[in-house]
Design an enzyme around this catalytic site. Structure first.
Site, PDB file in Angstrom:
ATOM      1  N   PRO A 135       0.789  -1.230   0.000  1.00  0.00           N
ATOM      2  CA  PRO A 135       0.000   0.000   0.000  1.00  0.00           C
ATOM      3  C   PRO A 135       0.822   1.283   0.000  1.00  0.00           C
ATOM      4  CG  PRO A 135       0.034  -0.948   2.191  1.00  0.00           C
ATOM      5  CD  PRO A 135       0.810  -1.885   1.317  1.00  0.00           C
ATOM      6  N   CYS A 136       1.420   1.559  -1.135  1.00  0.00           N
ATOM      7  CA  CYS A 136       2.206   2.780  -1.231  1.00  0.00           C
ATOM      8  C   CYS A 136       1.303   4.012  -1.230  1.00  0.00           C
ATOM      9  CB  CYS A 136       3.060   2.750  -2.498  1.00  0.00           C
ATOM     10  SG  CYS A 136       2.159   2.344  -3.988  1.00  0.00           S
TER      11      CYS A 136
END
Length: 170
Positions: A135-136
DNA sequence: AAACGGCAAAATG
DNA sequence: CATTTTGCCGTTT
């Protein structure tokens, strides 16, 4: 260097993603391409290696849940071997950001014990081969702004919104 | 060796 | 406030 990869489509309500598999696991995830008609060059189902089939089933579920803003239960093994040591550390830190929470680029830099490498963290996020599942999009600027997103800000906004994150500044 | 970023803090108007 | 330097650092060319 890198061997051949199997590419399989993941149809979702938000479009068709493409999952890349190496011999070690899920190695890449591509966002849907606007009106592009590209090959699913997908090998016939039964010619797929068994592990790949299993990984794909997990990936499909994980992605659909993630897009729905729900926590994912299980995730196929990830092949992040293409990354540098620094990148792998950053990606590891990203995976520790739980759903609904966010971190700043600076906080991530500190988390990997390189407090001054703030900008490099941004680059590493951009180099994340498996966005969404890694989850950048949960990394924001210190000043509350969203920061960037390689695949396009629409996605970053969408994902954060579905996770119930306050959109501070646009 | 130089340029390039999904940044941040300080300086400036 | 909003904008512009200035400093930083891993990657890429």
């Amino acid at each position: 260097m890198n061997a051949k990869r199997i590419v399989l489509p993941i149809p979702t309500g938000a479009g068709v993603f493409l999952a890349h598999y190496s011999a070690r696991g899920l190695a890449g995830l591509e966002f849907p391409r606007g009106n592009q008609l590209h090959r699913p060059s997908v090998a016939p189902r039964r010619s797929l290696p068994l592990p790949v089939r299993r990984w794909h089933r997990l990936a499909v579920q994980a992605l659909r849940r993630a897009l729905a803003g729900k926590a994912m239960v299980d995730l196929s093994p990830l092949d992040l071997s293409a990354g540098t040591l620094f990148q792998k550390r950053v990606w590891g830190a990203l995976r520790r950001i739980s759903l609904g929470k966010t971190m700043t680029y600076a906080q991530v830099a500190t988390a990997v014990w390189k407090p001054k490498a703030v900008r490099a963290v941004g680059s590493a996020c951009g180099a994340n081969p498996i966005p969404i599942l890694i989850p950048c999009h949960r990394v924001l600027r210190t000043n509350g702004q969203l920061g960037g997103f390689t695949a396009g800000m629409k996605w970053k906004r969408l994902l954060l919104e579905r996770e119930g994150v306050r959109a501070s500044v646009g």
